[in-house]
Design an enzyme around this catalytic site. Structure first.
Site, short mmCIF file in Angstrom:
data_model
loop_
_atom_site.label_atom_id
_atom_site.label_comp_id
_atom_site.label_asym_id
_atom_site.label_seq_id
_atom_site.Cartn_x
_atom_site.Cartn_y
_atom_site.Cartn_z
N ASP A 42 0.82 -1.21 0.00
CA ASP A 42 0.00 0.00 0.00
C ASP A 42 0.86 1.26 0.00
OD1 ASP A 42 -2.75 0.63 -0.22
OD2 ASP A 42 -2.71 1.50 1.79
N CYS A 134 -11.34 3.06 -4.52
CA CYS A 134 -10.43 3.04 -3.37
C CYS A 134 -11.10 3.68 -2.15
CB CYS A 134 -9.12 3.72 -3.73
SG CYS A 134 -7.93 3.75 -2.36
N TYR A 138 -13.39 1.31 0.88
CA TYR A 138 -12.91 1.41 2.26
C TYR A 138 -13.99 2.00 3.16
CZ TYR A 138 -8.05 -0.01 1.64
OH TYR A 138 -6.90 -0.74 1.43
N TYR A 164 -11.53 4.92 8.51
CA TYR A 164 -12.10 4.94 7.16
C TYR A 164 -13.61 5.16 7.14
CZ TYR A 164 -7.63 3.71 5.13
OH TYR A 164 -6.32 3.75 4.73
N GLU A 206 -9.59 -4.03 -5.61
CA GLU A 206 -9.56 -3.78 -4.17
C GLU A 206 -9.67 -5.09 -3.40
OE1 GLU A 206 -9.10 -1.12 -2.25
OE2 GLU A 206 -8.76 0.19 -3.96
#
Length: 226
Positions: A42, A134, A138, A164, A206
């Site tokens: 990441d 993204c 999340y 998140y 993802e």
């Protein structure tokens, strides 16, 4: 189109929430190896994400959008790292020690190149659709997990889900969807399915990103030893 994208993404949100990586976080048992693998990948992914924002900055002329991209770059560099530190603490290691040898694994490689390919399309709608999952995935996974009530206060990963799920991490989403709506409206109607497909491909990327870390995915020895 936006509503269809959100609706079609629900299956990915559900699957990711039930996959081993997130379930081990829910149970507070995610392994040090999985955490480190994820963080190494990441670290590179977010660097490339910021680079794409910078390149997209030059493709879009209006000042408001440019300011939005600058804000997103700032969030990646100066705020999202907070979520990484939460995971590093759970692994019992210093974050910068973990990413000292950050790595580019096959699934993350595929995801990053998917975004760069869409960046080079004629209309910004393609790259916006590729990047949007993204923050969207999340947010949705974090909220779904917290709403389940299965994460105890003592869980070392609870703060990650809270990060998140909160507004700071997800404030970009209305602007993202609005920009996507604006630029996709400039395309012929028959291109709409292409934009939806790009978005859903990133949703799958993802999911694979989390699975990659859980499974300790590596390049084969023939590639690594060049």
């Amino acid at each position: 189109m936006i509503n269809e994208m959100k609706e079609r993404s629900l299956v990915f949100i559900d699957k990711i929430s039930k996959d081993d990586f997130i379930q081990d976080m829910v149970n507070g048992t995610l392994s040090e190896k999985a955490i480190c693998h994820y963080l190494k990948a990441d670290a590179i992914y977010l660097e490339k994400f910021a680079d794409i924002y910078a390149l997209l900055f030059a493709k879009i002329s209006d000042k408001a959008s440019k300011n939005f991209f600058l804000g997103q770059i700032d969030f990646i560099f100066n705020h999202e790292v907070g979520a990484h530190h939460i995971l590093a603490k759970a692994a019992g290691k210093e974050y910068h020690d973990i990413i000292a040898d950050k790595a580019w694994y096959p699934s993350s490689d595929h995801y990053i190149k998917h975004m760069y390919y869409q960046l080079n399309q004629d209309n910004p709608a393609y790259i916006l659709a590729a990047m949007l999952p993204c923050p969207w995935i999340y947010q949705q996974v974090a909220q779904k997990v917290l709403e389940s009530g299965k994460v105890s206060d003592e869980n070392p990963f609870k703060a990650w889900f809270e990060f998140y799920a909160k507004d700071e991490a997800t404030a970009c989403l209305p602007t993202y969807f609005e920009l996507l709506k604006t630029y996709s409206s400039q395309l012929p109607k028959d291109k709409e399915k292409e934009i939806i497909r790009v978005f859903l491909e990133s949703c799958q990327h993802e999911r694979q990103f989390f699975q990659m870390a859980y499974n300790q995915e590596e390049w084969p020895e023939e590639v690594r030893n060049v």
